[in-house]
Design an enzyme around this catalytic site. Structure first.
Site, PDB file in Angstrom:
ATOM      1  N   ARG A  82      54.546  13.228  26.280  1.00  0.00           N
ATOM      2  CA  ARG A  82      53.243  13.771  26.643  1.00  0.00           C
ATOM      3  C   ARG A  82      53.135  13.932  28.159  1.00  0.00           C
ATOM      4  O   ARG A  82      52.420  14.794  28.650  1.00  0.00           O
ATOM      5  CB  ARG A  82      52.130  12.874  26.120  1.00  0.00           C
ATOM      6  CG  ARG A  82      50.780  13.528  26.237  1.00  0.00           C
ATOM      7  CD  ARG A  82      49.729  12.830  25.445  1.00  0.00           C
ATOM      8  NE  ARG A  82      49.596  11.446  25.858  1.00  0.00           N
ATOM      9  CZ  ARG A  82      48.755  10.594  25.322  1.00  0.00           C
ATOM     10  NH1 ARG A  82      47.999  10.965  24.327  1.00  0.00           N
ATOM     11  NH2 ARG A  82      48.668   9.368  25.739  1.00  0.00           N
ATOM     12  N   TYR A  88      30.535  23.367  40.393  1.00  0.00           N
ATOM     13  CA  TYR A  88      30.556  23.090  38.959  1.00  0.00           C
ATOM     14  C   TYR A  88      29.863  21.745  38.723  1.00  0.00           C
ATOM     15  O   TYR A  88      30.047  20.788  39.477  1.00  0.00           O
ATOM     16  CB  TYR A  88      32.009  23.073  38.494  1.00  0.00           C
ATOM     17  CG  TYR A  88      32.241  22.587  37.093  1.00  0.00           C
ATOM     18  CD1 TYR A  88      31.717  23.267  36.003  1.00  0.00           C
ATOM     19  CD2 TYR A  88      33.003  21.447  36.867  1.00  0.00           C
ATOM     20  CE1 TYR A  88      31.940  22.818  34.712  1.00  0.00           C
ATOM     21  CE2 TYR A  88      33.240  20.995  35.576  1.00  0.00           C
ATOM     22  CZ  TYR A  88      32.704  21.685  34.509  1.00  0.00           C
ATOM     23  OH  TYR A  88      32.912  21.239  33.232  1.00  0.00           O
ATOM     24  N   ASP A 114      38.431  24.829  43.855  1.00  0.00           N
ATOM     25  CA  ASP A 114      38.372  25.108  42.424  1.00  0.00           C
ATOM     26  C   ASP A 114      38.447  26.624  42.298  1.00  0.00           C
ATOM     27  O   ASP A 114      37.545  27.335  42.723  1.00  0.00           O
ATOM     28  CB  ASP A 114      37.061  24.579  41.842  1.00  0.00           C
ATOM     29  CG  ASP A 114      36.925  24.839  40.345  1.00  0.00           C
ATOM     30  OD1 ASP A 114      37.615  25.739  39.812  1.00  0.00           O
ATOM     31  OD2 ASP A 114      36.109  24.159  39.708  1.00  0.00           O
ATOM     32  N   LYS A 124      39.525  28.150  30.462  1.00  0.00           N
ATOM     33  CA  LYS A 124      38.901  29.463  30.546  1.00  0.00           C
ATOM     34  C   LYS A 124      39.920  30.593  30.367  1.00  0.00           C
ATOM     35  O   LYS A 124      40.125  31.078  29.276  1.00  0.00           O
ATOM     36  CB  LYS A 124      38.149  29.582  31.867  1.00  0.00           C
ATOM     37  CG  LYS A 124      36.959  28.629  31.914  1.00  0.00           C
ATOM     38  CD  LYS A 124      36.344  28.546  33.282  1.00  0.00           C
ATOM     39  CE  LYS A 124      35.170  27.604  33.331  1.00  0.00           C
ATOM     40  NZ  LYS A 124      35.460  26.227  33.054  1.00  0.00           N
TER      41      LYS A 124
END
Length: 190
Positions: A12, A65, A137, A162
């Site tokens: 992972r 955000y 960002d 997104k």
């Protein structure tokens, strides 16, 4: 077997599929390397928590955000890290907000909710002259429309939920930058 596959001790965290994805995302951003996270806010939080310490100061633009605002206003103060929010559309505000403790300038251009822009090149030149790390960002533009690394930004975060995932069926985050800065942000196997 090559070293890349032998370093995959925990699939992972590092495996051949992630390695390829990291290389592709870094190339899209014009960066040396990329790190992958479980969400966009993780890609923002982890490097900030890794690079800053108690007593450090952040300059951040207004209208970020919502979870980033929560990180800066509610979480980081518990660790002695302060943030000054400024109108990033006025370049002089960065100089006025800077202190000897400023270690990070955090941008979001365009802002997610208001679409306000910052003069990224001017801000990164200012930051470099003071030894301040810059982070942005870039979720709204994505690397297809803006490559902040080419404008001098040290770290670029984006939500892969997104545009990269594209179907709202994946929650992930990406952090790109130079190998040296990413290594400071998180120990990588590359």
């Amino acid at each position: 077997m090559n070293d890349e596959f032998e370093s995959s001790l925990y699939s992972r965290g590092q495996n051949p599929t992630l390695t390829i994805l990291r290389k592709k995302l870094a190339a899209l951003d014009g960066a040396e390397d990329a790190l992958l996270f479980s969400s966009g806010i993780s890609a923002i939080s982890v490097p900030i928590l890794s690079l800053l310490k108690s007593g450090d100061h952040i300059i951040a633009v207004d209208n970020l955000y919502s979870w980033t605002i929560k990180l800066f206003k509610d979480f980081l103060p518990k660790f002695g890290i302060t943030t000054t929010f400024i109108d990033g559309t006025v370049f002089e505000n960065f100089g006025q907000a800077a202190t000897p403790q400023t270690r990070l300038i955090y941008l979001e251009s365009p802002n997610t909710f208001c679409y306000e822009l910052q003069d990224i090149r001017k801000v990164t030149d200012f930051a470099k002259s003071r030894g301040i790390i810059t982070m942005i960002d870039n979720s709204y533009c994505s690397p297809l429309y803006q490559q902040p690394i080419s404008m001098g930004v040290d770290l670029v975060a984006q939500s892969a939920t997104k545009y990269i995932g594209g179907h709202s069926d994946v929650v992930a985050g990406v952090l790109t930058g130079s190998k040296a800065v990413l290594k400071k942000s998180l120990i990588t196997s590359s």
